[in-house]
Design a protein around this motif. Structure first.
Motif, PDB file in Angstrom:
ATOM      1  N   ARG A 105       0.854  -1.188   0.000  1.00  7.27           N
ATOM      2  CA  ARG A 105       0.000   0.000   0.000  1.00  7.27           C
ATOM      3  C   ARG A 105       0.888   1.235   0.000  1.00  7.27           C
ATOM      4  NH1 ARG A 105      -4.003   1.088   5.034  1.00  7.27           N
ATOM      5  NH2 ARG A 105      -1.985   1.419   6.059  1.00  7.27           N
ATOM      6  N   TRP A 106       0.430   2.299  -0.671  1.00 11.40           N
ATOM      7  CA  TRP A 106       1.255   3.487  -0.757  1.00 11.40           C
ATOM      8  C   TRP A 106       0.405   4.743  -0.622  1.00 11.40           C
ATOM      9  CZ3 TRP A 106       0.359  -0.014  -4.646  1.00 11.40           C
ATOM     10  CH2 TRP A 106      -0.469   0.414  -5.696  1.00 11.40           C
ATOM     11  N   ASP A 107       1.079   5.822  -0.214  1.00  9.77           N
ATOM     12  CA  ASP A 107       0.501   7.162  -0.271  1.00  9.77           C
ATOM     13  C   ASP A 107       1.595   8.084  -0.796  1.00  9.77           C
ATOM     14  OD1 ASP A 107       2.213   7.679   1.890  1.00  9.77           O
ATOM     15  OD2 ASP A 107       0.609   7.543   3.382  1.00  9.77           O
ATOM     16  N   GLY A 108       1.476   9.362  -0.560  1.00  4.62           N
ATOM     17  CA  GLY A 108       2.464  10.286  -1.090  1.00  4.62           C
ATOM     18  C   GLY A 108       3.818  10.196  -0.441  1.00  4.62           C
ATOM     19  N   ASP A 109       3.892   9.573   0.742  1.00  6.81           N
ATOM     20  CA  ASP A 109       5.138   9.582   1.500  1.00  6.81           C
ATOM     21  C   ASP A 109       5.812   8.216   1.629  1.00  6.81           C
ATOM     22  OD1 ASP A 109       4.911  12.370   2.115  1.00  6.81           O
ATOM     23  OD2 ASP A 109       3.397  11.844   3.609  1.00  6.81           O
ATOM     24  N   VAL A 110       5.034   7.161   1.793  1.00  7.51           N
ATOM     25  CA  VAL A 110       5.622   5.863   2.090  1.00  7.51           C
ATOM     26  C   VAL A 110       4.978   4.758   1.267  1.00  7.51           C
ATOM     27  CG1 VAL A 110       6.206   6.538   4.466  1.00  7.51           C
ATOM     28  CG2 VAL A 110       4.026   5.372   3.997  1.00  7.51           C
ATOM     29  N   PRO A 189      -8.510 -14.060  13.578  1.00  2.00           N
ATOM     30  CA  PRO A 189      -8.053 -12.706  13.232  1.00  2.00           C
ATOM     31  C   PRO A 189      -6.708 -12.349  13.842  1.00  2.00           C
ATOM     32  CG  PRO A 189     -10.360 -12.691  13.918  1.00  2.00           C
ATOM     33  CD  PRO A 189      -9.828 -14.056  14.240  1.00  2.00           C
ATOM     34  N   ASP A 190      -6.355 -12.959  14.975  1.00  5.88           N
ATOM     35  CA  ASP A 190      -5.093 -12.621  15.630  1.00  5.88           C
ATOM     36  C   ASP A 190      -3.884 -12.977  14.780  1.00  5.88           C
ATOM     37  OD1 ASP A 190      -6.411 -11.609  17.799  1.00  5.88           O
ATOM     38  OD2 ASP A 190      -6.204 -13.415  19.026  1.00  5.88           O
ATOM     39  N   ALA A 191      -4.052 -13.863  13.796  1.00  2.00           N
ATOM     40  CA  ALA A 191      -2.932 -14.200  12.911  1.00  2.00           C
ATOM     41  C   ALA A 191      -2.406 -12.962  12.195  1.00  2.00           C
ATOM     42  CB  ALA A 191      -3.360 -15.257  11.896  1.00  2.00           C
ATOM     43  N   ALA A 192      -3.267 -11.975  11.967  1.00  2.00           N
ATOM     44  CA  ALA A 192      -2.850 -10.758  11.258  1.00  2.00           C
ATOM     45  C   ALA A 192      -1.720 -10.040  11.993  1.00  2.00           C
ATOM     46  CB  ALA A 192      -4.043  -9.826  11.085  1.00  2.00           C
ATOM     47  N   TYR A 193      -1.701 -10.156  13.313  1.00  2.00           N
ATOM     48  CA  TYR A 193      -0.695  -9.435  14.092  1.00  2.00           C
ATOM     49  C   TYR A 193       0.638 -10.185  14.150  1.00  2.00           C
ATOM     50  CZ  TYR A 193      -4.796  -6.756  15.190  1.00  2.00           C
ATOM     51  OH  TYR A 193      -5.923  -5.998  15.061  1.00  2.00           O
ATOM     52  N   GLU A 194       0.687 -11.349  13.520  1.00  2.00           N
ATOM     53  CA  GLU A 194       1.939 -12.097  13.400  1.00  2.00           C
ATOM     54  C   GLU A 194       2.592 -11.877  12.035  1.00  2.00           C
ATOM     55  OE1 GLU A 194       3.186 -13.670  15.912  1.00  2.00           O
ATOM     56  OE2 GLU A 194       1.415 -13.504  17.214  1.00  2.00           O
ATOM     57  N   ALA A 195       2.001 -11.024  11.204  1.00  2.00           N
ATOM     58  CA  ALA A 195       2.537 -10.774   9.872  1.00  2.00           C
ATOM     59  C   ALA A 195       3.868 -10.031   9.948  1.00  2.00           C
ATOM     60  CB  ALA A 195       1.533  -9.969   9.046  1.00  2.00           C
ATOM     61  N   CYS A 196       4.675 -10.195   8.915  1.00  2.00           N
ATOM     62  CA  CYS A 196       5.923  -9.447   8.763  1.00  2.00           C
ATOM     63  C   CYS A 196       5.597  -8.114   8.088  1.00  2.00           C
ATOM     64  CB  CYS A 196       6.919 -10.242   7.930  1.00  2.00           C
ATOM     65  SG  CYS A 196       7.319 -11.879   8.610  1.00  2.00           S
ATOM     66  N   ARG A 197       6.237  -7.036   8.561  1.00  2.00           N
ATOM     67  CA  ARG A 197       5.896  -5.695   8.084  1.00  2.00           C
ATOM     68  C   ARG A 197       7.163  -4.942   7.685  1.00  2.00           C
ATOM     69  NH1 ARG A 197       1.139  -3.882  10.867  1.00  2.00           N
ATOM     70  NH2 ARG A 197       1.382  -1.940   9.691  1.00  2.00           N
ATOM     71  N   ALA A 198       7.004  -3.999   6.785  1.00  2.00           N
ATOM     72  CA  ALA A 198       8.092  -3.091   6.419  1.00  2.00           C
ATOM     73  C   ALA A 198       7.495  -1.827   5.831  1.00  2.00           C
ATOM     74  CB  ALA A 198       9.042  -3.737   5.414  1.00  2.00           C
ATOM     75  N   THR A 199       8.232  -0.730   5.956  1.00  2.00           N
ATOM     76  CA  THR A 199       7.840   0.550   5.368  1.00  2.00           C
ATOM     77  C   THR A 199       9.070   1.171   4.720  1.00  2.00           C
ATOM     78  OG1 THR A 199       6.139   0.915   7.067  1.00  2.00           O
ATOM     79  CG2 THR A 199       6.850   2.834   5.794  1.00  2.00           C
ATOM     80  N   TRP A 200       8.892   1.691   3.489  1.00  2.00           N
ATOM     81  CA  TRP A 200       9.983   2.332   2.766  1.00  2.00           C
ATOM     82  C   TRP A 200       9.550   3.731   2.332  1.00  2.00           C
ATOM     83  CZ3 TRP A 200       7.877  -2.437   1.041  1.00  2.00           C
ATOM     84  CH2 TRP A 200       8.611  -3.568   1.425  1.00  2.00           C
ATOM     85  N   PRO A 201      10.463   4.712   2.357  1.00  7.27           N
ATOM     86  CA  PRO A 201      10.119   6.039   1.818  1.00  7.27           C
ATOM     87  C   PRO A 201       9.757   5.928   0.340  1.00  7.27           C
ATOM     88  CG  PRO A 201      12.172   6.108   3.078  1.00  7.27           C
ATOM     89  CD  PRO A 201      11.836   4.661   2.901  1.00  7.27           C
ATOM     90  N   ARG A 202       8.632   6.502  -0.031  1.00  8.75           N
ATOM     91  CA  ARG A 202       8.197   6.355  -1.423  1.00  8.75           C
ATOM     92  C   ARG A 202       9.217   6.922  -2.408  1.00  8.75           C
ATOM     93  NH1 ARG A 202       2.389   7.351  -4.377  1.00  8.75           N
ATOM     94  NH2 ARG A 202       3.211   7.552  -6.484  1.00  8.75           N
ATOM     95  N   ALA A 203       9.901   7.991  -2.024  1.00  6.74           N
ATOM     96  CA  ALA A 203      10.868   8.621  -2.929  1.00  6.74           C
ATOM     97  C   ALA A 203      12.015   7.680  -3.281  1.00  6.74           C
ATOM     98  CB  ALA A 203      11.414   9.898  -2.300  1.00  6.74           C
ATOM     99  N   GLU A 204      12.254   6.655  -2.438  1.00  2.00           N
ATOM    100  CA  GLU A 204      13.356   5.726  -2.685  1.00  2.00           C
ATOM    101  C   GLU A 204      12.918   4.475  -3.444  1.00  2.00           C
ATOM    102  OE1 GLU A 204      15.171   4.758   1.016  1.00  2.00           O
ATOM    103  OE2 GLU A 204      15.667   6.855   1.510  1.00  2.00           O
ATOM    104  N   VAL A 205      11.609   4.266  -3.599  1.00  2.21           N
ATOM    105  CA  VAL A 205      11.109   3.016  -4.180  1.00  2.21           C
ATOM    106  C   VAL A 205      10.955   3.161  -5.687  1.00  2.21           C
ATOM    107  CG1 VAL A 205       9.214   1.360  -4.200  1.00  2.21           C
ATOM    108  CG2 VAL A 205       9.938   2.399  -2.043  1.00  2.21           C
ATOM    109  N   ARG A 206      11.556   2.222  -6.421  1.00  2.87           N
ATOM    110  CA  ARG A 206      11.438   2.187  -7.880  1.00  2.87           C
ATOM    111  C   ARG A 206      10.389   1.161  -8.322  1.00  2.87           C
ATOM    112  NH1 ARG A 206      12.997   6.208  -7.040  1.00  2.87           N
ATOM    113  NH2 ARG A 206      15.021   7.188  -7.427  1.00  2.87           N
TER     114      ARG A 206
END
Length: 276
Positions: A105-110, A189-206
């Motif tokens: 998922r993305w927005d203007g920043d991440v 539903p609690d399985a969702a909180y065991e997911a692996c997560r990451a966030t990247w600055p959108r300006a760096e993502v190609r």
């Protein structure tokens, strides 16, 4: 100003555990602010609804929430979607079909990524390739000789293979959505909180790639791609279908699963590529 990302998707059905053709159980949803890729688990228990059935319903719940609540935490969003599918279809934990989850998922920043079970999200950034993967299934101990040893020994696919798969699935089923086991979208539903997560600055993502394991096996198991940078390069030069072709050709060259033991001669394949 951030331009609207372009999304390319390649999909191809595999075969059932009996080797016969059937519709793909992978599901991809492309939204204005996100991409969802789900890999429904093949059902080996008689009478249980299929993983593709579950994945299609979970995709619908996820899509509605991603559009309606664009800033909602991804784990909360996934938990709500799992809860809704379970409630509306009378599903019980441990007795229901399941699916992996890969979200971008993305927005203007991440750009955000979420992975539950073995469908990775890969970000190609100005700082290098970043792989968001959930390897808990791959690192679990394998009980008994199992179907892999049968295939390595040249016994091939067939009724005995399906029986060995059922035995393996029963053992792994006891580890699903448990501490020390692995986590997947099902009826808890609690399985969702065991997911692996990451966030990247959108300006760096190609680019961002999302793949089912019918594609990621080309990197993780077959090693026909040395790394995800090679996958991204081929997809950029020749299109995402070229990646699927390369994986499928490797499987055609190993029709009995002797070199690369796997549950089915050909798994379903899904690859989504987001160009920022």
């Amino acid at each position: 100003m951030n331009r609207v990302p372009a999304v390319a998707v390649a999909e191809r059905a595999g075969v059932g555990v009996d080797g016969t053709a059937r519709p793909s159980e992978d599901v991809v949803a492309v939204l204005p602010n996100a991409v969802v890729l789900l890999d429904g688990a093949t059902t080996l228990r008689p009478g249980l609804r299929g993983g593709g059935w579950y994945a299609s319903r979970l995709a619908g719940e996820l899509a509605g929430r991603l559009m309606g609540y664009p800033s909602m935490d991804l784990a909360d969003l996934l938990a709500a979607a799992i809860r809704a599918v379970a409630r509306d279809n009378d599903l019980l934990p441990g007795e229901s079909p399941s699916s992996t989850v890969a979200l971008a998922r993305w927005d203007g920043d991440v750009v955000e990524g979420l992975v539950l079970a073995d469908s990775p999200v890969v970000a190609v950034t100005t700082e290098g390739v970043r792989v968001l993967a959930d390897d808990r299934i791959a690192t679990l101990p394998r009980p008994g000789p199992g179907y892999r040893e049968r295939l390595r020994g040249g016994e091939g696919y067939g009724d005995d293979h399906v029986a060995a798969l059922r035995t393996s699935a029963a053992s792994f089923g006891r580890l699903r959505n448990t501490e020390g086991g692995f986590w997947v979208a099902e009826a808890d539903p609690d399985a969702a909180y065991e997911a692996c997560r990451a966030t990247w600055p959108r300006a760096e993502v190609r680019q961002v790639l999302l793949a089912s394991d019918g594609v990621s096996c080309g990197v993780d198991d077959y090693r026909i791609f040395p790394d995800w940078a090679a996958v991204a390069a081929l997809a950029t030069s020749d299109g995402p279908d070229a990646v699927l072709d390369a994986v499928r050709q490797a499987e055609e060259d190993d029709p009995d699963g002797t070199r690369w033991p796997r549950p089915k001669p050909h798994d379903d394949q899904a690859l989504a590529i987001i160009e920022f």
